[in-house]
Scaffold this active site. Sequence first.
Site, PDB file in Angstrom:
ATOM      1  N   HIS A  72       0.502   4.046   9.352  1.00 25.24           N
ATOM      2  CA  HIS A  72      -0.519   3.208   9.996  1.00 25.24           C
ATOM      3  C   HIS A  72       0.131   2.252  10.976  1.00 25.24           C
ATOM      4  O   HIS A  72       1.003   1.477  10.599  1.00 25.24           O
ATOM      5  CB  HIS A  72      -1.284   2.389   8.947  1.00 25.24           C
ATOM      6  CG  HIS A  72      -2.258   3.209   8.148  1.00 25.24           C
ATOM      7  ND1 HIS A  72      -3.297   2.653   7.448  1.00 25.24           N
ATOM      8  CD2 HIS A  72      -2.361   4.541   7.953  1.00 25.24           C
ATOM      9  CE1 HIS A  72      -3.998   3.609   6.856  1.00 25.24           C
ATOM     10  NE2 HIS A  72      -3.431   4.763   7.140  1.00 25.24           N
ATOM     11  N   TYR A 201      -9.476  -5.473   6.283  1.00 25.96           N
ATOM     12  CA  TYR A 201      -9.504  -6.706   5.487  1.00 25.96           C
ATOM     13  C   TYR A 201     -10.702  -7.517   5.980  1.00 25.96           C
ATOM     14  O   TYR A 201     -10.723  -7.949   7.131  1.00 25.96           O
ATOM     15  CB  TYR A 201      -8.220  -7.517   5.703  1.00 25.96           C
ATOM     16  CG  TYR A 201      -6.985  -6.915   5.059  1.00 25.96           C
ATOM     17  CD1 TYR A 201      -6.233  -5.940   5.704  1.00 25.96           C
ATOM     18  CD2 TYR A 201      -6.551  -7.357   3.802  1.00 25.96           C
ATOM     19  CE1 TYR A 201      -5.092  -5.403   5.118  1.00 25.96           C
ATOM     20  CE2 TYR A 201      -5.409  -6.826   3.202  1.00 25.96           C
ATOM     21  CZ  TYR A 201      -4.689  -5.851   3.869  1.00 25.96           C
ATOM     22  OH  TYR A 201      -3.563  -5.323   3.285  1.00 25.96           O
ATOM     23  N   PRO A 293      -2.311  -9.797  -4.206  1.00 24.86           N
ATOM     24  CA  PRO A 293      -2.143  -8.523  -3.496  1.00 24.86           C
ATOM     25  C   PRO A 293      -2.608  -8.487  -2.042  1.00 24.86           C
ATOM     26  O   PRO A 293      -2.350  -7.502  -1.361  1.00 24.86           O
ATOM     27  CB  PRO A 293      -2.956  -7.532  -4.342  1.00 24.86           C
ATOM     28  CG  PRO A 293      -3.905  -8.369  -5.113  1.00 24.86           C
ATOM     29  CD  PRO A 293      -3.270  -9.691  -5.316  1.00 24.86           C
ATOM     30  N   LYS A 297       2.545  -6.980  -0.776  1.00 26.69           N
ATOM     31  CA  LYS A 297       3.986  -7.222  -0.808  1.00 26.69           C
ATOM     32  C   LYS A 297       4.691  -6.916  -2.135  1.00 26.69           C
ATOM     33  O   LYS A 297       5.922  -6.778  -2.159  1.00 26.69           O
ATOM     34  CB  LYS A 297       4.272  -8.702  -0.469  1.00 26.69           C
ATOM     35  CG  LYS A 297       4.040  -9.046   0.978  1.00 26.69           C
ATOM     36  CD  LYS A 297       5.142  -8.474   1.851  1.00 26.69           C
ATOM     37  CE  LYS A 297       4.843  -8.571   3.318  1.00 26.69           C
ATOM     38  NZ  LYS A 297       4.733  -7.273   3.990  1.00 26.69           N
ATOM     39  N   TYR A 385       3.532  -8.595   7.900  1.00 26.01           N
ATOM     40  CA  TYR A 385       2.870  -7.471   7.223  1.00 26.01           C
ATOM     41  C   TYR A 385       3.766  -6.242   7.187  1.00 26.01           C
ATOM     42  O   TYR A 385       3.819  -5.525   6.187  1.00 26.01           O
ATOM     43  CB  TYR A 385       1.535  -7.161   7.923  1.00 26.01           C
ATOM     44  CG  TYR A 385       0.629  -6.272   7.112  1.00 26.01           C
ATOM     45  CD1 TYR A 385      -0.190  -6.799   6.117  1.00 26.01           C
ATOM     46  CD2 TYR A 385       0.601  -4.893   7.320  1.00 26.01           C
ATOM     47  CE1 TYR A 385      -1.010  -5.981   5.349  1.00 26.01           C
ATOM     48  CE2 TYR A 385      -0.218  -4.067   6.562  1.00 26.01           C
ATOM     49  CZ  TYR A 385      -1.021  -4.623   5.573  1.00 26.01           C
ATOM     50  OH  TYR A 385      -1.832  -3.814   4.809  1.00 26.01           O
TER      51      TYR A 385
HETATM   52  P1  RFL Z   1       5.881  -2.756 -12.999  1.00 24.74           P
HETATM   53  O1  RFL Z   1       5.305  -1.724 -12.059  1.00 24.74           O
HETATM   54  O2  RFL Z   1       4.944  -3.648 -13.712  1.00 24.74           O
HETATM   55  O3  RFL Z   1       6.783  -1.968 -14.023  1.00 24.74           O
HETATM   56  C1  RFL Z   1       7.307  -2.584 -15.184  1.00 24.74           C
HETATM   57  C2  RFL Z   1       7.553  -1.511 -16.205  1.00 24.74           C
HETATM   58  O4  RFL Z   1       8.166  -2.084 -17.367  1.00 24.74           O
HETATM   59  C3  RFL Z   1       7.549  -1.553 -18.525  1.00 24.74           C
HETATM   60  N1  RFL Z   1       7.756  -2.505 -19.622  1.00 24.74           N
HETATM   61  C4  RFL Z   1       8.668  -2.310 -20.619  1.00 24.74           C
HETATM   62  N2  RFL Z   1       9.530  -1.310 -20.854  1.00 24.74           N
HETATM   63  C5  RFL Z   1      10.328  -1.400 -21.947  1.00 24.74           C
HETATM   64  N3  RFL Z   1      10.281  -2.447 -22.821  1.00 24.74           N
HETATM   65  C6  RFL Z   1       9.425  -3.480 -22.611  1.00 24.74           C
HETATM   66  N4  RFL Z   1       9.383  -4.497 -23.455  1.00 24.74           N
HETATM   67  C7  RFL Z   1       8.572  -3.435 -21.458  1.00 24.74           C
HETATM   68  N5  RFL Z   1       7.625  -4.267 -20.956  1.00 24.74           N
HETATM   69  C8  RFL Z   1       7.140  -3.680 -19.844  1.00 24.74           C
HETATM   70  C9  RFL Z   1       6.098  -1.377 -18.115  1.00 24.74           C
HETATM   71  O5  RFL Z   1       5.408  -0.453 -18.943  1.00 24.74           O
HETATM   72  C10 RFL Z   1       6.266  -0.871 -16.692  1.00 24.74           C
HETATM   73  O6  RFL Z   1       6.382   0.538 -16.635  1.00 24.74           O
HETATM   74  O7  RFL Z   1       6.916  -3.698 -12.239  1.00 24.74           O
HETATM   75  P2  RFL Z   1       7.919  -3.413 -11.014  1.00 24.74           P
HETATM   76  O8  RFL Z   1       8.681  -2.152 -11.235  1.00 24.74           O
HETATM   77  O9  RFL Z   1       8.586  -4.691 -10.761  1.00 24.74           O
HETATM   78  O10 RFL Z   1       6.936  -3.064  -9.768  1.00 24.74           O
HETATM   79  C11 RFL Z   1       6.113  -4.051  -9.213  1.00 24.74           C
HETATM   80  C12 RFL Z   1       4.825  -3.425  -8.660  1.00 24.74           C
HETATM   81  O11 RFL Z   1       4.242  -2.600  -9.654  1.00 24.74           O
HETATM   82  C13 RFL Z   1       3.816  -4.470  -8.197  1.00 24.74           C
HETATM   83  O12 RFL Z   1       4.458  -5.529  -7.555  1.00 24.74           O
HETATM   84  C14 RFL Z   1       2.775  -3.888  -7.215  1.00 24.74           C
HETATM   85  O13 RFL Z   1       1.977  -2.929  -7.847  1.00 24.74           O
HETATM   86  C15 RFL Z   1       1.904  -4.993  -6.637  1.00 24.74           C
HETATM   87  N6  RFL Z   1       0.820  -4.487  -5.784  1.00 24.74           N
HETATM   88  C16 RFL Z   1       1.066  -4.121  -4.487  1.00 24.74           C
HETATM   89  N7  RFL Z   1       2.305  -4.183  -3.978  1.00 24.74           N
HETATM   90  C17 RFL Z   1       2.544  -3.743  -2.712  1.00 24.74           C
HETATM   91  O14 RFL Z   1       3.697  -3.815  -2.256  1.00 24.74           O
HETATM   92  N8  RFL Z   1       1.561  -3.227  -1.896  1.00 24.74           N
HETATM   93  C18 RFL Z   1       0.284  -3.137  -2.330  1.00 24.74           C
HETATM   94  O15 RFL Z   1      -0.554  -2.621  -1.598  1.00 24.74           O
HETATM   95  C19 RFL Z   1      -0.011  -3.625  -3.653  1.00 24.74           C
HETATM   96  N9  RFL Z   1      -1.257  -3.559  -4.139  1.00 24.74           N
HETATM   97  C20 RFL Z   1      -0.473  -4.358  -6.309  1.00 24.74           C
HETATM   98  C21 RFL Z   1      -1.509  -3.899  -5.442  1.00 24.74           C
HETATM   99  C22 RFL Z   1      -0.760  -4.662  -7.631  1.00 24.74           C
HETATM  100  C23 RFL Z   1      -2.036  -4.518  -8.098  1.00 24.74           C
HETATM  101  N10 RFL Z   1      -2.252  -4.803  -9.462  1.00 24.74           N
HETATM  102  C24 RFL Z   1      -2.962  -3.950 -10.331  1.00 24.74           C
HETATM  103  C25 RFL Z   1      -1.479  -5.840 -10.085  1.00 24.74           C
HETATM  104  C26 RFL Z   1      -2.796  -3.768  -5.884  1.00 24.74           C
HETATM  105  C27 RFL Z   1      -3.081  -4.095  -7.210  1.00 24.74           C
HETATM  106  C28 RFL Z   1      -4.522  -3.967  -7.624  1.00 24.74           C
HETATM  107  C1  PHB Z   2      -4.074  -0.695  -1.907  1.00 25.42           C
HETATM  108  O1  PHB Z   2      -4.245   0.315  -1.193  1.00 25.42           O
HETATM  109  O2  PHB Z   2      -4.095  -0.629  -3.135  1.00 25.42           O
HETATM  110  C2  PHB Z   2      -3.835  -2.000  -1.257  1.00 25.42           C
HETATM  111  C3  PHB Z   2      -3.724  -2.075   0.110  1.00 25.42           C
HETATM  112  C4  PHB Z   2      -3.505  -3.310   0.729  1.00 25.42           C
HETATM  113  C5  PHB Z   2      -3.396  -4.438  -0.054  1.00 25.42           C
HETATM  114  C6  PHB Z   2      -3.493  -4.365  -1.431  1.00 25.42           C
HETATM  115  C7  PHB Z   2      -3.714  -3.132  -2.046  1.00 25.42           C
HETATM  116  O3  PHB Z   2      -3.216  -5.641   0.559  1.00 25.42           O
END
Ligand code: RFL
Ligand code: PHB
Length: 391
Positions: A72, A201, A293, A297, A385
């Site tokens: 994108h 957005y 979110p 990032k 971004y």
């Molecule tokens: P994770 O993905 O939470 O993984 C942690 C892992 O550790 C395990 N765990 C354990 N394992 C062993 N022993 C224990 N005691 C444990 N406790 C936990 C868990 O089961 C899991 O598998 O962390 P990590 O690897 O640091 O990754 C971070 C990302 O997942 C997170 O920052 C992103 O998903 C945030 N986020 C977004 N980030 C972006 O860069 N771009 C996006 O568009 C974006 N959109 C989002 C998001 C997060 C969202 N939610 C649901 C929080 C959109 C949403 C809705």
């Molecule tokens: C997503 O596609 O899940 C998404 C995209 C942009 C954001 C957050 C989440 O800022």
Amino acid sequence: MRTTVGIIGAGPAGLLLARLLHRAGIESVVLESRDRDHVERRQRAGVLEQGTVDVLRAAGAGARLDREGLRHDGIELRFDRRRHRVDLAGLTGGRSVTVYAQTEICKDLIALQLAGGGPLLFEAEAVGVEGADTTSPRVRFRHQGREKVLECDYIAGCDGFWGVSRPSLPAGTGHVFERSYPYAWLGVLADVPPSHGELVYARHRRGFALLSMRTPAVSRLYLQVPEGTDARQWSDEEIWRELELRFETDDDWTLRRGPVTQKSVTPMRSFVHEPMRYGRLFLAGDAAHIVPPAGAKGLNLAVGDVVVLARALAHRRQTGSDALLDAYSATCLRRVWQAERFSHDMTTLLHRAPDATPFEGRLQLARLDRLTSSRAAGTDLAEAYTGFPLE
Ligand code: RFL
Ligand code: PHB
């Protein structure tokens, strides 16, 4: 069990770290509390910075990403029933973002790890970290009904916000900076082609809405909802109706509807633990910091952290010097705080706080007007971004 680097958590941070260490000839063991299916299905991030894509490619995990990822070059800011494109590539000398789901990154990295990397144990829950301030730290974990110990030279706490690594730090060894927001996101996955080719957005007086996607056939949509909302309170019909209201424009744009296949609510918070290291325990990704979110990032920060950590461990292995390990926290935190700032700005720019005054509403519109009419302001948004450099 013994290894060089004990990695707690098989999210993007832990899995990529294992991969980078493997390529540098450093042994590791990954412990993941959940099963493989759960890790591969958890719906989360979708937007990858250019630098994240480059890292995944260099780690040998870019083949499917290159085939299926959607590049994108812009995003849309929608407010006052009008549409404004932010030309990310034009404003940054060609930088872009790629839409490729976190679930797919995890699948790709898990397949690589199981095919040729070190051990990756699912349903292996870490219950405690011991001796982080000694040269032989240990992770206690439960696996196949038994309690076991993983002895390591270093431990990487990649276990997300709710993991055990951060809580195992002795009290008083760090500082937490945090803020919560009085709203959440209701996220839905729908089997319908995205109604626009780029992310939208939308700022609306009823609240924020975001149009994103997973593939050319699957839309990902978010609605700002009150903190504490239960996803079951919203019927599919109510979700589509509310999305239509918030995305409404004066031109002939329409929102395509389709079957909703998943619904969930995400709370919103900003959080940083400093420093990101205690002795031989290094925190990476969500274990160390959380961003709301709206800036997309979180995953990108997790990738940045483990790149810095893998490089520091490789440097130590090659030269015997601790210099890069000692710099780990400060190196990461500089970028973390830029992402915190940007994510906070995007959040307050686009959401409606329950106690917002009309004055604050007008300020949001003035900020949006500035972002979409001044090249300098637009460039600032586009640079943030598409991603801050790793160092
Ligand atoms: P994770 O993905 O939470 O993984 C942690 C892992 O550790 C395990 N765990 C354990 N394992 C062993 N022993 C224990 N005691 C444990 N406790 C936990 C868990 O089961 C899991 O598998 O962390 P990590 O690897 O640091 O990754 C971070 C990302 O997942 C997170 O920052 C992103 O998903 C945030 N986020 C977004 N980030 C972006 O860069 N771009 C996006 O568009 C974006 N959109 C989002 C998001 C997060 C969202 N939610 C649901 C929080 C959109 C949403 C809705
Ligand atoms: C997503 O596609 O899940 C998404 C995209 C942009 C954001 C957050 C989440 O800022």
